[in-house]
Design a protein around this motif. Structure first.
Motif, PDB file in Angstrom:
ATOM      1  N   LEU A 183       0.828  -1.202   0.000  1.00 20.78           N
ATOM      2  CA  LEU A 183       0.000   0.000   0.000  1.00 20.78           C
ATOM      3  C   LEU A 183       0.866   1.256   0.000  1.00 20.78           C
ATOM      4  N   THR A 184       1.927   1.223   0.812  1.00 20.89           N
ATOM      5  CA  THR A 184       2.842   2.369   0.858  1.00 20.89           C
ATOM      6  C   THR A 184       3.512   2.579  -0.492  1.00 20.89           C
ATOM      7  N   ARG A 185       3.923   1.482  -1.119  1.00 21.52           N
ATOM      8  CA  ARG A 185       4.561   1.589  -2.432  1.00 21.52           C
ATOM      9  C   ARG A 185       3.605   2.160  -3.481  1.00 21.52           C
ATOM     10  N   ALA A 186       2.301   1.850  -3.316  1.00 20.90           N
ATOM     11  CA  ALA A 186       1.296   2.341  -4.257  1.00 20.90           C
ATOM     12  C   ALA A 186       0.859   3.767  -3.957  1.00 20.90           C
ATOM     13  N   GLY A 187       1.379   4.318  -2.856  1.00 22.09           N
ATOM     14  CA  GLY A 187       1.048   5.706  -2.522  1.00 22.09           C
ATOM     15  C   GLY A 187      -0.176   5.866  -1.664  1.00 22.09           C
ATOM     16  N   VAL A 188      -0.725   4.755  -1.110  1.00 24.19           N
ATOM     17  CA  VAL A 188      -1.912   4.840  -0.261  1.00 24.19           C
ATOM     18  C   VAL A 188      -1.496   5.355   1.115  1.00 24.19           C
ATOM     19  N   ARG A 189      -2.144   6.431   1.547  1.00 26.51           N
ATOM     20  CA  ARG A 189      -1.774   7.076   2.814  1.00 26.51           C
ATOM     21  C   ARG A 189      -2.946   7.243   3.767  1.00 26.51           C
ATOM     22  N   TRP A 190      -4.163   7.045   3.272  1.00 26.74           N
ATOM     23  CA  TRP A 190      -5.319   7.430   4.093  1.00 26.74           C
ATOM     24  C   TRP A 190      -6.391   6.342   4.030  1.00 26.74           C
ATOM     25  N   GLY A 191      -7.074   6.136   5.144  1.00 27.87           N
ATOM     26  CA  GLY A 191      -8.217   5.232   5.196  1.00 27.87           C
ATOM     27  C   GLY A 191      -7.864   3.762   5.188  1.00 27.87           C
ATOM     28  N   ILE A 192      -6.641   3.402   5.617  1.00 28.88           N
ATOM     29  CA  ILE A 192      -6.223   2.000   5.604  1.00 28.88           C
ATOM     30  C   ILE A 192      -6.930   1.235   6.726  1.00 28.88           C
ATOM     31  N   ARG A 193      -7.483   0.071   6.393  1.00 29.97           N
ATOM     32  CA  ARG A 193      -8.219  -0.751   7.352  1.00 29.97           C
ATOM     33  C   ARG A 193      -7.358  -1.954   7.751  1.00 29.97           C
ATOM     34  N   GLU A 194      -6.573  -1.772   8.803  1.00 24.76           N
ATOM     35  CA  GLU A 194      -5.629  -2.826   9.198  1.00 24.76           C
ATOM     36  C   GLU A 194      -6.356  -4.073   9.700  1.00 24.76           C
ATOM     37  N   ARG A 195      -7.523  -3.897  10.333  1.00 21.70           N
ATOM     38  CA  ARG A 195      -8.277  -5.062  10.798  1.00 21.70           C
ATOM     39  C   ARG A 195      -8.736  -5.923   9.623  1.00 21.70           C
ATOM     40  N   ALA A 196      -9.164  -5.274   8.550  1.00 18.30           N
ATOM     41  CA  ALA A 196      -9.598  -6.028   7.370  1.00 18.30           C
ATOM     42  C   ALA A 196      -8.427  -6.784   6.764  1.00 18.30           C
ATOM     43  N   ILE A 197      -7.237  -6.172   6.757  1.00 15.13           N
ATOM     44  CA  ILE A 197      -6.047  -6.841   6.222  1.00 15.13           C
ATOM     45  C   ILE A 197      -5.707  -8.063   7.068  1.00 15.13           C
ATOM     46  N   LYS A 198      -5.730  -7.895   8.391  1.00 11.18           N
ATOM     47  CA  LYS A 198      -5.409  -9.006   9.285  1.00 11.18           C
ATOM     48  C   LYS A 198      -6.398 -10.152   9.115  1.00 11.18           C
ATOM     49  N   ALA A 199      -7.706  -9.814   9.011  1.00 16.06           N
ATOM     50  CA  ALA A 199      -8.727 -10.852   8.859  1.00 16.06           C
ATOM     51  C   ALA A 199      -8.560 -11.590   7.533  1.00 16.06           C
ATOM     52  N   ALA A 200      -8.177 -10.876   6.477  1.00 19.33           N
ATOM     53  CA  ALA A 200      -7.981 -11.514   5.173  1.00 19.33           C
ATOM     54  C   ALA A 200      -6.804 -12.484   5.218  1.00 19.33           C
ATOM     55  N   CYS A 201      -5.720 -12.070   5.836  1.00 15.41           N
ATOM     56  CA  CYS A 201      -4.544 -12.953   5.956  1.00 15.41           C
ATOM     57  C   CYS A 201      -4.887 -14.221   6.738  1.00 15.41           C
ATOM     58  N   GLU A 202      -5.653 -14.057   7.817  1.00 11.25           N
ATOM     59  CA  GLU A 202      -6.044 -15.214   8.629  1.00 11.25           C
ATOM     60  C   GLU A 202      -6.971 -16.141   7.849  1.00 11.25           C
ATOM     61  N   GLN A 203      -7.874 -15.580   7.060  1.00  5.93           N
ATOM     62  CA  GLN A 203      -8.799 -16.402   6.279  1.00  5.93           C
ATOM     63  C   GLN A 203      -8.054 -17.272   5.276  1.00  5.93           C
ATOM     64  N   VAL A 204      -7.080 -16.678   4.587  1.00  4.90           N
ATOM     65  CA  VAL A 204      -6.338 -17.438   3.578  1.00  4.90           C
ATOM     66  C   VAL A 204      -5.428 -18.466   4.239  1.00  4.90           C
ATOM     67  N   SER A 205      -4.797 -18.095   5.347  1.00  2.00           N
ATOM     68  CA  SER A 205      -3.840 -19.000   6.001  1.00  2.00           C
ATOM     69  C   SER A 205      -4.534 -20.144   6.727  1.00  2.00           C
ATOM     70  N   GLU A 206      -5.628 -19.840   7.448  1.00  2.00           N
ATOM     71  CA  GLU A 206      -6.267 -20.839   8.303  1.00  2.00           C
ATOM     72  C   GLU A 206      -7.393 -21.592   7.594  1.00  2.00           C
ATOM     73  N   GLN A 207      -8.246 -20.860   6.851  1.00  2.00           N
ATOM     74  CA  GLN A 207      -9.389 -21.496   6.206  1.00  2.00           C
ATOM     75  C   GLN A 207      -9.067 -21.972   4.790  1.00  2.00           C
ATOM     76  N   LYS A 208      -7.928 -21.529   4.265  1.00  2.00           N
ATOM     77  CA  LYS A 208      -7.503 -21.910   2.911  1.00  2.00           C
ATOM     78  C   LYS A 208      -8.532 -21.510   1.849  1.00  2.00           C
ATOM     79  N   THR A 209      -9.215 -20.389   2.059  1.00  2.00           N
ATOM     80  CA  THR A 209     -10.172 -19.879   1.073  1.00  2.00           C
ATOM     81  C   THR A 209      -9.683 -18.526   0.562  1.00  2.00           C
ATOM     82  N   PRO A 210      -9.930 -18.230  -0.704  1.00  2.00           N
ATOM     83  CA  PRO A 210      -9.415 -16.985  -1.276  1.00  2.00           C
ATOM     84  C   PRO A 210     -10.172 -15.758  -0.784  1.00  2.00           C
ATOM     85  N   VAL A 211      -9.504 -14.638  -0.855  1.00  2.00           N
ATOM     86  CA  VAL A 211     -10.104 -13.331  -0.595  1.00  2.00           C
ATOM     87  C   VAL A 211      -9.973 -12.536  -1.886  1.00  2.00           C
TER      88      VAL A 211
END
Length: 555
Positions: free
Chosen positions: A130-158
């Protein structure tokens, strides 16, 4: 000449039993990763050299020596091959892990389970992207964490998960009037128990000279927006309401108070205009005995307006009978205690309309429209909201509202399909349809000229038609139908459009055209008891069931 591939692909399975499905995914690669490269050798293994050419697809670029393909961003590469003569074309494209919307309002995340059991990108890698893409505002870290957990633990795509969202600008509210005289409840107003009040609005309210009629409420500035890059996006400030003293009202600029300059009946139009007029009474029908009626004040008709006749009034209009293939045009509000019939019938007012039923004909209002009973093959356009009575049926009609629509039953199995549009300026929509037809004519003209001139042919006429087509396409791309924002700002008014709904208290048949703001879809399934709403993330229209969330779906 051969090529070497530097990323792996494999098959991933998700779900259990009958719901189990498999799909092919590739290995996640970071930005700058080498995807393929040319390599001297015999690809066929038979001594026959085959020439190979590399072609960069979406999100892929050549390496410095043009002998390799590199990932422009982090994501999931895909390789395809095709043969052109003796040359094998190898194309690699890449699905980005993070995709920024063209308008800069959101960033979406796509993650797939690893095909080889390896790790998936972690939260910090995604934040770095996100930083490399220039995103600076409105980042939802909880959504990112939940997505990583879904792919790692449930093995389903996001896929397409919003992980950053800008703040849309909030346009200011225009100046308005606070009405200080009782004009009654607006017909069709929702009550505290959820029912609708269809009592008629009061008309012809008498006032005395000097009586306080209204107070001007100043416009608001609104709130500036911020996109995901942290750039401010200006809002549209509200416009001050211009009020001037006249022969019938006295306006105090300092206090904002408006008082009657003379006695008469008060007329309020859309909470922006107030005036005091006289009242003309037509005891019976408007027909050959009266002729056409034109009045600067309000008009009450004891009977009906008969075919071919015209009623024009500067104030409120009350028709106790029906309007039958006639024209009734008013500068304020209108109540028709009967109905309206006939294709030639026209109701056109600056304020609100209340009518019991409509059988064909056209209604145009700058306020809201309320129909207590049925609409058959009607054309209704208003800048406010549209409301139907309980158990009312809408059959084969076109309804355009600047606000929301509240309906009961729409169409039958055998009737023509209706068009329902919310958060739409009908005048803009007519221009939009004209542009679409113009584009079709331009495309047909270009095709015919190209066919006549042959491959590579050129002419001044062809260049003119191509330029006209390009201009038309560009205008359509930015055309905006939402009434609270400029007509050339396709992103404007999105927040407003998402707040408008098309409520269905009963059943709506499949085949109806549903439009909310700049989005349109054909209803493929008959729906019952729910509402249509615009999704701000995807700008797609969804149906939400009032009784069963499992029946929610995207049109």
């Amino acid at each position: 000449m051969a090529y070497k591939q530097y990323f792996r692909t494999g098959t991933v399975s998700i779900g259990e039993g009958e719901e189990r499905r498999s799909f092919e995914v590739s290995q996640w690669v970071p930005a700058g990763a080498l995807l393929v490269s040319l390599d001297a050798g015999d690809e066929t293994g038979s001594g026959n050299k085959q020439e190979v050419a590399l072609s960069p697809g979406s999100q892929v670029e050549y390496s410095a020596d043009s002998r390799g393909l590199l990932a422009e961003t982090s994501g999931y590469p895909k390789l395809t091959k095709k043969k052109e003569g003796s040359v094998q074309i190898v194309t690699v494209s890449l699905e980005p892990m993070v995709r920024i919307s063209e308008d800069g309002w959101s960033a979406q995340l796509t993650l797939y389970p690893p095909c080889d059991g390896g790790p998936v990108p972690d939260q910090q890698q995604i934040l770095d992207e996100l930083t490399r893409a220039g995103v600076r505002w409105g980042i939802r870290e909880r959504a990112i964490k939940a997505a990583c957990e879904q792919v790692s633990e449930q093995k389903t795509p996001v896929v397409g998960q919003v992980i950053a969202r800008g703040r849309m600008p909030v346009n200011g509210q225009n100046g308005r009037l606070r009405i200080e005289v009782s004009v009654g409840v607006q017909p069709g107003e929702e009550q505290s128990d959820g029912s609708m009040d269809f009592k008629e609005r009061n008309v012809f309210i008498g006032v005395d000279a000097g009586q306080l009629l209204a107070t001007r409420i100043p416009a608001t500035a609104g709130l500036v927006g911020i996109n995901v890059f942290g750039h401010e996006v200006p809002q549209v400030p509200g416009k001050e309401l211009n009020v001037k003293s006249s022969a019938d009202i006295v306006f105090d600029e300092q206090s904002g108070q408006i008082r009657a300059a003379c006695g008469g009946v008060v007329t309020v139009v859309n909470d922006t205009t107030v005036k005091v007029t006289s009242k003309q009474v037509i005891p019976d029908d408007i027909d050959y005995h009266t002729g056409n009626v034109r009045s600067k004040g309000g008009v009450e008709v004891g009977g009906s307006v008969r075919p071919g006749f015209v009623l024009r009034a500067g104030g409120d209009i009350l028709v106790n009978g029906i309007i039958e293939s006639a024209q009734v045009i008013g500068g304020a509000n209108m109540i028709v205690r009967g109905g309206m019939t006939g294709k030639q019938s026209l109701l056109e007012v600056e304020g609100d309309v209340f009518v019991h039923y409509i059988e064909e004909g056209r209604v145009v209002a700058r306020g809201s429209v309320t129909v207590a009973q049925e609409l058959y093959f009607a054309d209704v356009r208003c800048l406010g909201s549209f409301t139907c009575g309980a158990d009312a049926r809408v059959i084969g009609s076109r309804l355009f509202a600047g606000g929301s629509l509240s309906l009961h039953q729409v169409d039958t199995d055998t009737s023509p399909h209706s068009t329902l549009a919310a958060a739409v300026d009908s005048e803009r929509h007519e221009r939009y349809v004209s542009l679409l037809k113009k584009k079709e004519r331009c495309e047909e003209a270009v095709f015919k000229l190209q066919h006549r001139l042959g491959p590579g042919g050129a002419s001044v006429d062809l260049e003119d038609r191509q330029e006209e087509l390009a201009d038309c396409s560009a205008e359509l791309k930015e055309f905006n139908l939402i009434p609270v924002s400029p007509d050339n700002d396709a992103a404007g008014g999105l927040r407003y459009a998402c707040g408008q709904k098309i409520d269905i208290a009963g059943v709506i048949q499949a085949g109806a055209t549903i439009r909310i703001g700049n989005s349109e879809a054909i209803l493929r399934h008959t729906c019952r008891e729910g509402f249509f709403s615009l999704n701000g993330d995807t700008q797609k229209i969804f149906f939400y069931s009032s009784k069963n969330p499992l029946q929610n779906f995207e049109l």
